[in-house]
Design a protein around this motif. Sequence first.
Motif, short mmCIF file in Angstrom:
data_model
loop_
_atom_site.label_atom_id
_atom_site.label_comp_id
_atom_site.label_asym_id
_atom_site.label_seq_id
_atom_site.Cartn_x
_atom_site.Cartn_y
_atom_site.Cartn_z
N HIS B 21 83.38 7.20 132.98
CA HIS B 21 83.46 8.08 131.81
C HIS B 21 83.60 9.54 132.27
O HIS B 21 82.78 10.03 133.04
CB HIS B 21 82.16 7.87 131.01
CG HIS B 21 82.04 8.68 129.77
ND1 HIS B 21 81.80 8.11 128.55
CD2 HIS B 21 82.09 10.01 129.54
CE1 HIS B 21 81.72 9.06 127.62
NE2 HIS B 21 81.90 10.22 128.20
N ALA B 37 80.48 10.41 134.67
CA ALA B 37 79.15 9.89 134.33
C ALA B 37 78.49 9.18 135.50
O ALA B 37 77.27 9.07 135.55
CB ALA B 37 79.24 8.96 133.13
N ASP B 38 79.27 8.70 136.48
CA ASP B 38 78.65 8.02 137.62
C ASP B 38 78.03 8.99 138.63
O ASP B 38 77.63 8.59 139.72
CB ASP B 38 79.64 7.07 138.31
CG ASP B 38 80.77 7.81 139.02
OD1 ASP B 38 80.77 9.06 139.04
OD2 ASP B 38 81.67 7.13 139.56
N GLU B 57 73.19 8.01 142.58
CA GLU B 57 72.58 6.87 141.88
C GLU B 57 72.15 7.19 140.46
O GLU B 57 71.29 6.52 139.92
CB GLU B 57 71.33 6.37 142.65
CG GLU B 57 71.51 6.15 144.13
CD GLU B 57 72.17 4.82 144.42
OE1 GLU B 57 71.67 3.80 143.91
OE2 GLU B 57 73.20 4.82 145.13
N ALA B 58 72.70 8.25 139.88
CA ALA B 58 72.23 8.67 138.56
C ALA B 58 73.43 8.90 137.64
O ALA B 58 74.58 8.82 138.07
CB ALA B 58 71.39 9.92 138.67
N THR B 59 73.13 9.16 136.38
CA THR B 59 74.18 9.45 135.41
C THR B 59 74.29 10.95 135.20
O THR B 59 73.27 11.61 134.96
CB THR B 59 73.85 8.78 134.06
OG1 THR B 59 73.65 7.38 134.28
CG2 THR B 59 74.97 8.97 133.05
N LEU B 61 75.05 13.69 132.82
CA LEU B 61 75.04 13.68 131.35
C LEU B 61 75.77 14.87 130.75
O LEU B 61 76.33 14.77 129.66
CB LEU B 61 73.59 13.68 130.84
CG LEU B 61 72.77 12.43 131.15
CD1 LEU B 61 71.30 12.69 130.86
CD2 LEU B 61 73.27 11.25 130.33
N ASP B 75 70.54 12.24 134.41
CA ASP B 75 69.34 11.52 134.01
C ASP B 75 68.34 11.43 135.17
O ASP B 75 67.30 10.79 135.05
CB ASP B 75 69.68 10.15 133.41
CG ASP B 75 70.24 9.16 134.41
OD1 ASP B 75 70.41 9.53 135.59
OD2 ASP B 75 70.51 8.01 134.02
N TRP B 97 65.48 13.86 131.35
CA TRP B 97 66.94 13.93 131.35
C TRP B 97 67.34 15.37 131.10
O TRP B 97 66.66 16.08 130.34
CB TRP B 97 67.53 13.08 130.22
CG TRP B 97 67.50 11.61 130.44
CD1 TRP B 97 66.70 10.92 131.32
CD2 TRP B 97 68.30 10.64 129.74
NE1 TRP B 97 66.96 9.57 131.20
CE2 TRP B 97 67.93 9.38 130.24
CE3 TRP B 97 69.27 10.72 128.75
CZ2 TRP B 97 68.52 8.20 129.79
CZ3 TRP B 97 69.85 9.55 128.29
CH2 TRP B 97 69.49 8.30 128.82
#
Lengths: 346, 334
Positions: B21, B37-38, B57-59, B61, B75, B97
Amino acid sequence: MDQKIPVTVLTGYLGAGKTTLLNRILSEPHGKKFAVIVNEFGEIGIDGDLVVGVDEEVFEMNNGCICCTVRGDLIRILEGLMKRRGKFDAIIVETTGLADPAPVAQTFFVDADVSNAAFLDAVVTVADAKWLSQRLKDAPEAKNQIAFADVIVLNKSDLVSPAELREVQARIRAINPYARLHESVRCAVPLDAVLGRKAFDLDRILAIEPAFLEAEHEHDHAHEHAGDHDHTHGHDHQAGHSHRHYHDEDMQSVAIEIDGDVDPEKFLPWINNLSQTEGPNILRSKGILAFKGEPKRFVFQGVHMILDGDLQRDWQPGEARRSKIVFIGRDLKQDMIRTGFLACAA
Amino acid sequence: MREDPAVSLTGHVVETKVEAHVVAATFLSGLPAFALADGCLVLQADNQLRRLVLHPEATLLAASSSETRLASGGDDGRVVFTDGHEVREIARETGQWIDAIVLRADGALAWSSSKTVRCRDSAGLTKSVRLASSVRGLAFLPKGYRLAASHYNGVSLWFPNAEANPDLLAWKGSHIDVTVSPDGRFIISSMQENCLHGWKLADKQNLRMSGYPAKTRSLSWSHDGNWLATSGADACILWPFQAKNGPMGQAPRECGGRPARVTKVAFHPSALIVAIGYEDGWLMLCRMSDGAELPVRAPTEAAGAISAMGWDAQGRRLAFGSRTGEAFVLTLPS
């Protein structure tokens, strides 16, 4: 294009065992990945990898409807989670012990972004067999959670006598005869009892019979204890036996059936008007209706003032065309609802 | 649909698969840059892709950029800066977040996590404030060091360097995104109820702009400040702000009407041309003077919604991306 993500809402009064059930769900070898939205963050450890702590924020909609409340935190967190689709298969929302489940459920009807991305699978309420009867007397939140539930896990059943267990079951049934009820010790229930229920899926509303007729017929429904407000009356239902029945002073269910068709020109304005005027008192509603001249069944469900209805499958050959509606709510005007519905007969 | 090469720009678009995304599409020191988003930033340099991990290893945002830097929040609770080469952690909100982030050209940076807003000036001094409900949107006012934060029941205006509590512009309901007109006269928020709300700062007069079938999640001002382009309908809705009272009593203009919801809008930095992205992956440029519509991307099969777009400073290139992990660069023919 994308599959909608199922969301299970876990409610229950403080100490009933919500976190125990949550950890059980997460630790079973199901191969699924859950995103978990929790409150009271950090109080007891949650084993999952994708855990989000939030403050519950109940938002009123700016449309003059007092019971059109949504959970703002849920809208915000779901928007973030949806950026990583594929990272998880399902979402579990654990509410605080004092939460009202209605705004959580309404979020899925009111917010288009949420309903495009996810669907409400079921409201699962964990209740403490030892303390629930007391909570139903002193905690309106506990009663709300029982009334709203699709699935009730009656936990700590080993801490009460068989007679006490039957009493608390009867108290639950007095409020909500339609939920699936599972007794458990340390929330040991099969996962398919709480997940994948599709309780809000109109296509899954096949019949609306009290759940104990289907699931609990092996139990003896005669009770030894009767409190001040309890009364006994015979039931003439399919199983053919009578059982003692509790009456809850302020939360009840009403089921009304018409042995035949209803006139949609009368019914639809009536149900819309009823949900507008009585919506604050109606927690849940459901109905399966035979509309005059319509070969398909009309099914609807509602949460407070929000109604969702559609034509479903055809009435089967040999299936009796009957129209039935059910409401669970507070101080329901039973006679008014009954008279109003019966007047919709075609 | 037949494409006339004279009025279509589809041949001037280069596509890249980025597999996540696209949260922000922009240009860093002239290079197309996509925040994903990755947790990664993908840069296009000399027809090669360079991947930089911003949030391991997180999003990721939210992101916001200036000409040379991008700030992002994830996040993982981290706020980071990157110039496209190095990554620097600015803050870490443990267990939270980062819901919104905004970077101003002068280096001032603000972010929010739940109810907490922090503002960091270009010298690195950070101030914090806690509001009554979770913040969804942030925007700097053009003059002075002042921030607007949207939340339930209104927008708060905060001078981070003042002791005073933020000023509340109150309006019932949930306010999502917020933007400030380039001249600083108007604060506009998008609302849960599929409408916009606005305040004229001078006299706190309320404006209400409604009629959207969906929430407006993208707002963009024209370079001259005369128009506000908005998403949320099956066309780009443009509100006029030339008049003293803004759009009060005036009808909006529409452009780029199609049988698909507009998800993203971005005005050209120096011309009255607006880029419009749709839920079905289409993208068009609309010229306000004559209403001309120039298709930039017109997928014939199901495609992911446009989720991000940004012009370069000169307005010669437009970077845009989708929810399903495609990234594009349009270079306008000279």
